[in-house]
Design a protein around this motif. Structure first.
Motif: not given
Length: 446
Positions: A338-360
């Motif tokens: 992960a290249l972001f230093w902000d843990k909140v942004k890192v968490g949002k990226i992971m959450r969005a990827c899981i949502i997209l994964h389930n949509m697929i």
């Protein structure tokens, strides 16, 4: 004489005063000039060079390549590069354009059209899919680095806002009935998935946190705890614990059993080896505790029954491992550090990827296949499955209560039931017998 001497003194004073004044004036003028030069150099350094990227041309090229009636690239190439089918991506783009202001195409002060919704969404999905730097999409999509990063951040927030409630939900009664149906087919009545943890490296972890997130000499990581089912749908995702924690420490912090403890989970009833149970369970590896809600393999099986049980349990438990592998293959951003230093942004990226994964997963569920325990590709046909039909010994009570227990003792009682080691041993013994009775006489197991 006195008057002449006085005039001489006055002339000398005036001359000295003029010299001092000239020197002071020159110093002030020189300082002002130096300061003006410095300010001018600062302005030149701060001034950003404008690059004419021809964003309209980039939008036309993107449209012709992938979204026109006769696109340059095929559906298979679209699927590989966007990680999803074109109709699903178009659906996401339309929702973002209609409901998120950032993704609406606007007109600038010169009357030129801004970046299109397709350009912004494509930039975000490419960064998620390939895990590359923000400026890698500049040459094709005509977006600057800062704009690409802004597209990514707004895209993941939009995905969470618009699709999070539907695609990162707890199983509904209908979902549970289907999961129990498949679990019974695979030899594990009452099983609703498998649970495990994965670590995501955090390259730009703040220095003050590295000791908390690093184990030994390894790099800092953030832990994801997930529950996945046979079709790779991720039903539970708990992201954020430091990488120094193991699976048991993460479980102590996890909300995976909160609905059961709070009395908000549907009532499950199933039968194994002639004995009735009322608590669904997950398949796990050996590190998890021996609770009634976890079933592990047998480390050193001796009897044929134990060998067969271990073989099938370890095969079915790989559902969550496969889900992690597919998630990282689809979205390399969660595989690369992960290249972001902000843990909140890192968490949002992971959450969005899981949502997209389930949509697929949902979009392609009709074509999904799973690997059974004999390494034969098998498709579990649930298209004709309807709730209320005969589903074996499993049953879901649709009249369950969603009221929070009025007494703390009720919550403590449920937590004690979850951690019941005696029930765990009894259930495991019944599952060993059930699997041997159903699959023990197959040719491959003799």
């Amino acid at each position: 004489m006195a008057s002449s001497s006085q005039n001489t003194l006055d002339d000398a004073f005036d001359e000295k005063f003029d010299q001092k004044f000239d020197q002071a004036f020159d110093r002030v003028l020189e300082n002002l000039t130096i300061r003006a030069d410095q300010e001018e150099r600062k302005k030149k350094r701060k001034k950003r060079a404008y690059i004419e990227r021809n964003r309209e041309e980039g939008n036309v090229r993107l449209w012709n390549d992938y979204f026109s009636e006769t696109p340059t690239y095929s559906d298979n190439q679209f699927r590989r590069r966007f990680r999803m089918n074109r109709p699903l991506f178009t659906h996401i783009v339309n929702r973002l354009a209609n409901e998120v202001d950032f993704f609406r195409q606007k007109i600038d002060g010169l009357g030129r059209s801004g970046l299109s919704t397709l350009q912004k969404c494509t930039a975000a999905i490419r960064l998620l899919a390939y895990g590359s730097a923000a400026d890698t999409v500049d040459e094709y999509l005509r977006l600057a680095e800062t704009t690409s990063r802004s597209c990514l951040e707004n895209f993941v927030e939009g995905i969470i806002q618009l699709f999070g409630d539907e695609y990162l939900r707890r199983p509904t009664p209908a979902d549970l009935q289907r999961l129990l149906y498949i679990g019974e087919i695979r030899g594990f009545p009452g099983m609703i998935g498998s649970i495990d943890c994965m670590h995501w490296k955090w390259k730009n972890c703040p220095t003050t946190w590295k000791g908390q997130y690093s184990r030994g000499s390894s790099k800092p990581t953030i832990v994801l705890e997930a529950v996945a089912s046979y079709d790779l749908w991720i039903w539970h995702a708990f992201f954020g614990p430091p990488g120094t924690l193991n699976d048991i420490n993460v479980l102590d912090r996890s909300p995976v059993f909160d609905d059961i403890i709070n009395g908000q989970a549907p009532q499950v009833t199933y039968s194994v080896n002639g004995r009735e149970y009322h608590l669904a369970y997950y398949l796990t590896d050996g590190i998890y505790p021996k609770w009634a809600t976890f079933i592990q393999s047998i480390p050193l099986p001796q009897s044929p029954q134990a060998v067969l049980f271990a073989k099938r349990q370890e095969a079915v438990r790989k559902d969550v491992e496969r889900a992690f592998g597919v998630l990282q293959a689809r979205f390399a951003i969660v595989k690369n550090p992960a290249l972001f230093w902000d843990k909140v942004k890192v968490g949002k990226i992971m959450r969005a990827c899981i949502i997209l994964h389930n949509m697929i997963v949902e979009n392609e569920r009709d074509n999904m296949i799973v690997v059974d325990e004999q390494d034969v590709y098998t498709h579990y046909d649930v298209s004709g499955f309807q709730q209320g039909e005969d589903t074996g010994s499993s049953d879901i009570d649709l009249t369950f209560s969603t009221d929070t227990p009025s007494r703390i003792t009720d919550m403590m009682r449920m937590e004690t039931t979850i951690r019941d080691g005696q029930m765990h041993q009894q259930l495991k013994a019944d599952l060993v017998e059930n699997i041997w009775r159903r699959f023990g006489h197959d040719g491959d197991n003799n």
